[in-house]
Design a protein around this motif. Structure first.
Motif, PDB file in Angstrom:
ATOM      1  N   TRP A  56      32.665 -18.702  87.094  1.00  0.00           N
ATOM      2  CA  TRP A  56      32.539 -18.900  85.645  1.00  0.00           C
ATOM      3  C   TRP A  56      33.478 -19.986  85.129  1.00  0.00           C
ATOM      4  CZ3 TRP A  56      34.743 -14.730  88.024  1.00  0.00           C
ATOM      5  CH2 TRP A  56      36.090 -14.455  87.735  1.00  0.00           C
ATOM      6  N   HIS A 100      30.579 -13.421  89.364  1.00  0.00           N
ATOM      7  CA  HIS A 100      30.578 -12.512  88.224  1.00  0.00           C
ATOM      8  C   HIS A 100      29.135 -12.097  87.942  1.00  0.00           C
ATOM      9  CE1 HIS A 100      32.442 -10.748  84.746  1.00  0.00           C
ATOM     10  NE2 HIS A 100      33.546 -11.464  84.881  1.00  0.00           N
ATOM     11  N   TRP A 103      26.064 -12.681  85.476  1.00  0.00           N
ATOM     12  CA  TRP A 103      25.983 -14.138  85.281  1.00  0.00           C
ATOM     13  C   TRP A 103      25.485 -14.854  86.535  1.00  0.00           C
ATOM     14  CZ3 TRP A 103      31.682 -14.294  83.188  1.00  0.00           C
ATOM     15  CH2 TRP A 103      31.705 -13.758  81.904  1.00  0.00           C
ATOM     16  N   PHE A 131      31.231  -5.749  79.438  1.00  0.00           N
ATOM     17  CA  PHE A 131      31.756  -6.162  78.129  1.00  0.00           C
ATOM     18  C   PHE A 131      30.716  -6.950  77.330  1.00  0.00           C
ATOM     19  CE2 PHE A 131      33.292  -9.031  81.487  1.00  0.00           C
ATOM     20  CZ  PHE A 131      32.867 -10.273  81.067  1.00  0.00           C
ATOM     21  N   TRP A 179      37.318  -5.121  85.140  1.00  0.00           N
ATOM     22  CA  TRP A 179      37.994  -5.299  83.853  1.00  0.00           C
ATOM     23  C   TRP A 179      37.063  -4.751  82.769  1.00  0.00           C
ATOM     24  CZ3 TRP A 179      36.373  -8.522  79.627  1.00  0.00           C
ATOM     25  CH2 TRP A 179      37.187  -8.351  78.499  1.00  0.00           C
ATOM     26  N   GLU A 219      41.963  -4.366  86.404  1.00  0.00           N
ATOM     27  CA  GLU A 219      42.569  -5.491  85.690  1.00  0.00           C
ATOM     28  C   GLU A 219      42.993  -5.048  84.294  1.00  0.00           C
ATOM     29  OE1 GLU A 219      41.519 -10.122  84.371  1.00  0.00           O
ATOM     30  OE2 GLU A 219      40.048  -8.899  85.449  1.00  0.00           O
ATOM     31  N   LYS A 221      44.719  -5.472  80.466  1.00  0.00           N
ATOM     32  CA  LYS A 221      44.766  -6.534  79.458  1.00  0.00           C
ATOM     33  C   LYS A 221      45.250  -5.936  78.153  1.00  0.00           C
ATOM     34  CE  LYS A 221      42.028 -10.234  77.324  1.00  0.00           C
ATOM     35  NZ  LYS A 221      40.715 -10.935  77.262  1.00  0.00           N
ATOM     36  N   ASP A 254      46.275 -10.409  85.806  1.00  0.00           N
ATOM     37  CA  ASP A 254      45.811 -11.651  85.179  1.00  0.00           C
ATOM     38  C   ASP A 254      46.978 -12.133  84.334  1.00  0.00           C
ATOM     39  OD1 ASP A 254      42.759 -12.880  83.807  1.00  0.00           O
ATOM     40  OD2 ASP A 254      44.777 -13.438  83.126  1.00  0.00           O
ATOM     41  N   HIS A 257      47.228 -11.731  80.445  1.00  0.00           N
ATOM     42  CA  HIS A 257      46.901 -10.433  79.839  1.00  0.00           C
ATOM     43  C   HIS A 257      48.124  -9.640  79.390  1.00  0.00           C
ATOM     44  CE1 HIS A 257      42.562 -10.145  81.612  1.00  0.00           C
ATOM     45  NE2 HIS A 257      42.769 -11.246  80.912  1.00  0.00           N
ATOM     46  N   HIS A 281      44.714 -12.992  88.933  1.00  0.00           N
ATOM     47  CA  HIS A 281      43.915 -14.007  88.240  1.00  0.00           C
ATOM     48  C   HIS A 281      44.924 -14.999  87.690  1.00  0.00           C
ATOM     49  CE1 HIS A 281      39.859 -11.764  87.358  1.00  0.00           C
ATOM     50  NE2 HIS A 281      39.981 -12.137  88.617  1.00  0.00           N
ATOM     51  N   ASP A 289      45.426 -14.675  75.521  1.00  0.00           N
ATOM     52  CA  ASP A 289      44.744 -14.864  76.805  1.00  0.00           C
ATOM     53  C   ASP A 289      44.045 -16.218  76.779  1.00  0.00           C
ATOM     54  OD1 ASP A 289      41.993 -13.310  78.611  1.00  0.00           O
ATOM     55  OD2 ASP A 289      43.710 -14.512  79.282  1.00  0.00           O
ATOM     56  N   ASP A 327      41.429 -17.635  87.314  1.00  0.00           N
ATOM     57  CA  ASP A 327      40.534 -17.208  86.231  1.00  0.00           C
ATOM     58  C   ASP A 327      40.890 -18.028  84.996  1.00  0.00           C
ATOM     59  OD1 ASP A 327      39.967 -14.088  84.333  1.00  0.00           O
ATOM     60  OD2 ASP A 327      39.075 -16.089  84.210  1.00  0.00           O
ATOM     61  N   ILE A 428      32.182 -17.384  76.197  1.00  0.00           N
ATOM     62  CA  ILE A 428      32.325 -17.692  77.616  1.00  0.00           C
ATOM     63  C   ILE A 428      30.952 -17.746  78.293  1.00  0.00           C
ATOM     64  CG2 ILE A 428      32.548 -15.256  78.283  1.00  0.00           C
ATOM     65  CD1 ILE A 428      34.754 -16.213  80.297  1.00  0.00           C
TER      66      ILE A 428
HETATM   67  C1  LRH Z   1      39.023 -10.868  80.806  1.00  0.00           C
HETATM   68  C2  LRH Z   1      38.926 -11.647  82.110  1.00  0.00           C
HETATM   69  C3  LRH Z   1      38.280 -10.895  83.244  1.00  0.00           C
HETATM   70  C4  LRH Z   1      36.938 -11.547  83.431  1.00  0.00           C
HETATM   71  C5  LRH Z   1      36.760 -12.390  82.280  1.00  0.00           C
HETATM   72  C6  LRH Z   1      35.915 -13.578  82.555  1.00  0.00           C
HETATM   73  O1  LRH Z   1      39.756 -11.578  79.870  1.00  0.00           O
HETATM   74  O2  LRH Z   1      40.179 -12.128  82.453  1.00  0.00           O
HETATM   75  O3  LRH Z   1      38.927 -11.136  84.448  1.00  0.00           O
HETATM   76  O4  LRH Z   1      35.943 -10.710  83.782  1.00  0.00           O
HETATM   77  O5  LRH Z   1      38.053 -12.751  81.877  1.00  0.00           O
END
Ligand code: LRH
Ligand code: MN
Length: 429
Positions: A56, A100, A103, A131, A179, A219, A221, A254, A257, A281, A289, A327, A428
């Motif tokens: 991504w 991912h 996607w 999400f 996450w 993960e 955050k 990450d 986060h 990440h 973030d 990431d 995103i």
């Molecule tokens: C959430 C995050 C997670 C991913 C997304 C693209 O902020 O870090 O790792 O799934 O970004």
């Protein structure tokens, strides 16, 4: 294997830089040997290090305000793999990609695995996505996923994570990154304790579906998309959840986060102490973030994190083998150049941390000589290790200056002729 950039193009880009590299590398080697460093050992460790690129991150990211695509950016997994192969061919430290889903969904995952292998790539941890609602989804994640009060949403989230594991097995992956953005925007919106209980019960169903040799990486955050409370908001909640779920569950850090000024290197040391350091990440941030290029804002923090990772490697616990992944979201640069720059910053932090005289550091610490302890750590940070990194790259067939070799390849211009234009929807991907 058919690599995207012609090998002679890399040789051509390197040719005018070789003499200077030899000179600089010679000078650095003499400096390091004077410090008692085993340069060949450092070089060998650097040459073994790899970090995965995020599919991504191969295209322009976006913010909630806008996304500004560039001509020739990838718009599907096949083009993203091509670009990730370009990155690896030039920098030689990114031989895996982290996909991912949904996607990167395709019909033929065995075929995708072969396609990646032909580009010199393998697959690292797979990422689930609970999400975003997908068109026609039977239940919404608007009120959460694994922690939702809605059993249908929890079941859907569990099923999706298990599906990601099945896909990952076909791709040769060995880990699932989970996450969840689950949380609240208003006090009273949800019961903070019951939310975690629902998350743990649902995550346990995903855990039960993990193959024996797999890991589930939680993960944490602090916030976003929820802005009052987040179910897995910090390393404390993450490690307790990982301990509760079982030995195949570890924690992923990450870098973006955490609250500003959080001592992330200490979190790394703590997660390692309890055998729960599962992955990273890498990115950088100044405020939230921000998903900026690794080492771009706070390279010293990245160095201190790798100092803890070198210590962890010297004192391994419970199969210490973290998944190193990038990431990032690239809004103003060519994503390939940003990931080349980030890979350099990451391996540079490792190389500097490998130069630390750990006996001198330990001795100063034992004698509470704060200044000598500080100098033992700060000294290597001030050494320019880039000739060593370039030497390792050239010996592996890579570019001395990956970004300029990439520009010389005119890859993006060529792809702008071939690829369809990317959409400019905000957010995103
Ligand atoms: C959430 C995050 C997670 C991913 C997304 C693209 O902020 O870090 O790792 O799934 O970004
Ligand atoms: Mn992340």
């Amino acid at each position: 294997m058919s690599l995207p950039i012609a090998a002679d193009l890399i040789a051509e880009a390197n040719a005018p830089l070789l003499d200077a590299l030899e000179e600089d590398y010679g000078a650095l080697t003499r400096q390091l040997e004077r410090r008692g460093v085993d340069v060949e050992a450092v070089k060998a460790r650097v040459a073994r290090f790899t970090v995965a690129t995020p599919t991504w991150g191969a295209g322009r990211g976006g913010t909630r305000f806008a996304k500004f695509p560039i001509p020739g950016e990838p718009t599907n997994i096949h083009e993203k793999l091509e670009d990730c192969a370009v990155i690896n061919q030039l920098c030689r430290v990114t031989p895996r990609v982290s996909p991912h889903f949904p996607w990167d969904m395709v019909d033929d995952y065995a075929g995708l695995r072969d396609e990646a292998a032909a580009l010199g790539l393998g697959f690292d941890a797979v990422n689930s996505n609970t999400f975003q609602d997908q068109p026609g989804q039977s239940a919404t994640y608007a009120h959460g996923s694994l922690s939702s009060t809605d059993a249908a949403a929890r079941e859907l989230a569990v099923a999706h994570n298990i599906e990601c594991v099945e896909i990952g097995r076909k791709l040769g992956s060995k880990a699932l990154t989970v996450w969840v953005g689950d949380g609240t925007n208003l006090p009273g919106q949800q019961d903070l304790a019951r939310s975690l209980d629902r998350y743990l019960d649902a995550a346990a169903l995903v855990y039960a579906a993990l193959p024996d040799d797999w890991q589930m990486l939680l993960e944490h955050k602090l916030y976003e998309p929820a802005f009052y409370s987040t179910v897995i908001s910090d390393w404390g909640t993450s490690i307790l959840a990982a301990q509760e779920l079982g030995p195949k569950t570890k924690c992923l850090v990450d870098l973006g986060h955490h609250a500003p000024n959080t001592n992330i290197e200490q979190i790394v040391a703590r997660l390692h102490r309890f055998g729960k350091l599962g992955g990273f990440h890498f990115n950088d941030s100044k405020y939230g973030d921000d998903d900026l290029d690794s080492g771009a804002i706070n390279p010293h923090q990245l160095y201190l994190i790798f100092n803890e990772l070198v210590e962890a490697e010297l004192n391994p616990r419970d199969g210490f083998d973290p998944c190193y992944m990038i990431d990032q979201s690239h809004n103003v640069t060519d994503p390939i150049e940003s990931m080349l720059s980030s890979a350099e910053a990451i391996v540079q932090s490792l190389a500097k941390a490998l130069l630390v005289d750990r006996d001198a550091l330990r001795e100063a610490q034992e004698r509470n000589d704060a200044m000598l302890g500080f100098r033992a750590l700060r000294g290597p940070y001030n050494i320019d290790v880039s000739p060593l990194l370039a030497k390792v790259r050239v010996e592996a067939g890579g570019a001395i200056d990956p970004v300029m070799a990439y520009r010389a390849s005119r890859w993006r211009e060529r792809k702008a002729q071939e690829r369809r234009a990317a959409g400019s929807g905000a957010g995103i991907v």
